[in-house]
Write an enzyme that holds these catalytic residues in place. Structure first.
Site, PDB file in Angstrom:
ATOM      1  N   LYS A  57      73.969  19.895  24.109  1.00 49.89           N
ATOM      2  CA  LYS A  57      72.721  19.671  23.390  1.00 49.89           C
ATOM      3  C   LYS A  57      72.358  20.941  22.637  1.00 49.89           C
ATOM      4  O   LYS A  57      72.316  22.025  23.208  1.00 49.89           O
ATOM      5  CB  LYS A  57      71.576  19.313  24.333  1.00 49.89           C
ATOM      6  CG  LYS A  57      70.252  19.046  23.595  1.00 49.89           C
ATOM      7  CD  LYS A  57      69.123  18.702  24.545  1.00 49.89           C
ATOM      8  CE  LYS A  57      68.453  19.928  25.136  1.00 49.89           C
ATOM      9  NZ  LYS A  57      67.505  20.582  24.185  1.00 49.89           N
ATOM     10  N   ASP A  83      68.831  17.974  19.182  1.00 51.39           N
ATOM     11  CA  ASP A  83      67.464  17.703  19.646  1.00 51.39           C
ATOM     12  C   ASP A  83      66.456  18.488  18.808  1.00 51.39           C
ATOM     13  O   ASP A  83      65.987  19.548  19.212  1.00 51.39           O
ATOM     14  CB  ASP A  83      67.364  18.092  21.125  1.00 51.39           C
ATOM     15  CG  ASP A  83      66.021  17.743  21.739  1.00 51.39           C
ATOM     16  OD1 ASP A  83      65.316  16.880  21.181  1.00 51.39           O
ATOM     17  OD2 ASP A  83      65.679  18.345  22.775  1.00 51.39           O
ATOM     18  N   LYS A 108      63.635  16.870  17.363  1.00 46.78           N
ATOM     19  CA  LYS A 108      62.318  16.249  17.559  1.00 46.78           C
ATOM     20  C   LYS A 108      61.532  16.096  16.253  1.00 46.78           C
ATOM     21  O   LYS A 108      60.408  16.567  16.112  1.00 46.78           O
ATOM     22  CB  LYS A 108      61.497  17.038  18.576  1.00 46.78           C
ATOM     23  CG  LYS A 108      62.113  17.114  19.969  1.00 46.78           C
ATOM     24  CD  LYS A 108      61.232  17.898  20.920  1.00 46.78           C
ATOM     25  CE  LYS A 108      61.768  17.867  22.342  1.00 46.78           C
ATOM     26  NZ  LYS A 108      63.040  18.617  22.494  1.00 46.78           N
ATOM     27  N   HIS A 117      59.129  14.946  13.455  1.00 50.14           N
ATOM     28  CA  HIS A 117      57.789  14.337  13.495  1.00 50.14           C
ATOM     29  C   HIS A 117      57.105  14.659  12.178  1.00 50.14           C
ATOM     30  O   HIS A 117      56.560  15.743  11.991  1.00 50.14           O
ATOM     31  CB  HIS A 117      56.994  14.891  14.680  1.00 50.14           C
ATOM     32  CG  HIS A 117      55.702  14.187  14.921  1.00 50.14           C
ATOM     33  ND1 HIS A 117      54.938  14.414  16.046  1.00 50.14           N
ATOM     34  CD2 HIS A 117      55.024  13.263  14.199  1.00 50.14           C
ATOM     35  CE1 HIS A 117      53.855  13.674  16.007  1.00 50.14           C
ATOM     36  NE2 HIS A 117      53.879  12.958  14.876  1.00 50.14           N
ATOM     37  N   ASP A 118      57.158  13.710  11.240  1.00 48.04           N
ATOM     38  CA  ASP A 118      56.622  13.938   9.904  1.00 48.04           C
ATOM     39  C   ASP A 118      56.377  12.578   9.261  1.00 48.04           C
ATOM     40  O   ASP A 118      56.531  11.534   9.914  1.00 48.04           O
ATOM     41  CB  ASP A 118      57.613  14.777   9.076  1.00 48.04           C
ATOM     42  CG  ASP A 118      56.909  15.698   8.070  1.00 48.04           C
ATOM     43  OD1 ASP A 118      55.998  15.199   7.374  1.00 48.04           O
ATOM     44  OD2 ASP A 118      57.270  16.883   7.998  1.00 48.04           O
ATOM     45  N   THR A 164      58.558  16.410  29.224  1.00 46.70           N
ATOM     46  CA  THR A 164      58.563  16.574  30.683  1.00 46.70           C
ATOM     47  C   THR A 164      57.692  17.742  31.135  1.00 46.70           C
ATOM     48  O   THR A 164      57.459  17.914  32.330  1.00 46.70           O
ATOM     49  CB  THR A 164      60.001  16.769  31.214  1.00 46.70           C
ATOM     50  OG1 THR A 164      60.629  17.834  30.502  1.00 46.70           O
ATOM     51  CG2 THR A 164      60.810  15.497  31.041  1.00 46.70           C
ATOM     52  N   ARG A 209      69.364  25.209  32.265  1.00 48.41           N
ATOM     53  CA  ARG A 209      69.364  26.421  33.074  1.00 48.41           C
ATOM     54  C   ARG A 209      70.130  26.314  34.391  1.00 48.41           C
ATOM     55  O   ARG A 209      70.812  27.287  34.782  1.00 48.41           O
ATOM     56  CB  ARG A 209      67.918  26.884  33.289  1.00 48.41           C
ATOM     57  CG  ARG A 209      67.333  27.538  32.047  1.00 48.41           C
ATOM     58  CD  ARG A 209      65.831  27.700  32.103  1.00 48.41           C
ATOM     59  NE  ARG A 209      65.136  26.431  31.897  1.00 48.41           N
ATOM     60  CZ  ARG A 209      63.836  26.327  31.649  1.00 48.41           C
ATOM     61  NH1 ARG A 209      63.088  27.414  31.596  1.00 48.41           N
ATOM     62  NH2 ARG A 209      63.290  25.152  31.447  1.00 48.41           N
TER      63      ARG A 209
END
Length: 235
Positions: free
Chosen positions: A32, A59, A61, A63-64, A118, A210
């Site tokens: 990713k 990834d 994301k 948003h527009d 999350t 991680r």
């Protein structure tokens, strides 16, 4: 459908990411690429990994407004990427535009909608976002909206997967971050689960960062997760 564990390449530089991937030698784990590494390496880094044969979850994301998202997804879909993300809060027209951008391009990455991060808590949802419904109800509503708009799946916490499948369908992808081994630190994640719990709940793919990249033995940690795909209950 083959279940995958995408390793989140949460590194500062592309050189660090490549050094990490070299630990796997001829093995090519799915990866990713998030905003930080994309901003550093750009599409050149994405193309490099595509040419090497890595399965990629990009990834970013989006948003527009719908047209901007359509154009952005169209550009990204010039590369053989597995998965792309948009925010479900952008609305149905925006999600439909993302789906169109993917379908009309040479490659057709699956479009995943982000419901609630999350890291989001009920307090944040109510007091900061001004959404007067439970976190669970918000996730279910946004997942149903994304499904109706043609998205291929969502990114969600592990405990949300059964509810999302209930309001969509079993083939609607649920990709789950927030994965930690038993006893591992949560860091900034508020809703976490072990790999075994994720697959028991019906997750289709996992995203693990991680716990693998900061492990003393990243290759072994990755294969612990893979064993869960094969039914071995690693915590």
């Amino acid at each position: 459908m083959e279940k995958k564990c995408y390793i989140a390449l949460d590194f500062v530089t592309t050189e660090e990411a490549i050094d990490f991937l070299d630990l796997f030698h001829d093995d090519l784990p799915p990866v990713k690429i998030g905003m930080s590494l994309f901003y550093r390496g750009g599409l050149g880094f994405v193309e490099e990994l595509c040419q090497k044969g890595y399965d990629i979850f990009l990834d970013l994301k989006s948003h527009d407004i719908p047209n901007t998202v359509y154009l952005g997804v169209s550009q990204l879909s010039q590369f053989p990427i597995d998965l792309l993300t948009v925010h479900a809060l952008g609305g149905s027209d925006m999600i439909k535009a993302a789906v169109s951008g993917s379908k009309e391009a040479p490659y057709h990455p699956k479009i995943l909608a982000i419901t609630q991060l999350t890291s989001t808590t009920q307090e944040q949802l109510t007091n900061e976002q001004g959404i007067n419904e439970s976190l669970n109800d918000s996730v279910s509503r946004l997942a149903k909206l994304a499904y109706s708009a043609g998205a291929d799946g969502t990114v969600s916490a592990v405990d949300e997967v059964p509810r999302i499948k209930a309001v969509t369908e079993k083939n609607f992808l649920c990709v789950t971050p927030g994965i930690r081994f038993e006893g591992g630190a949560h860091q900034d994640q508020k809703r976490v689960a072990t790999p075994a719990q994720a697959f028991k709940n019906g997750a289709d793919h996992l995203v693990v960062g991680r716990p693998i990249i900061h492990s003393e033995d990243p290759v072994r940690s990755y294969h612990q997760v893979i064993k869960c795909l094969e039914g071995v209950d690693y915590k």
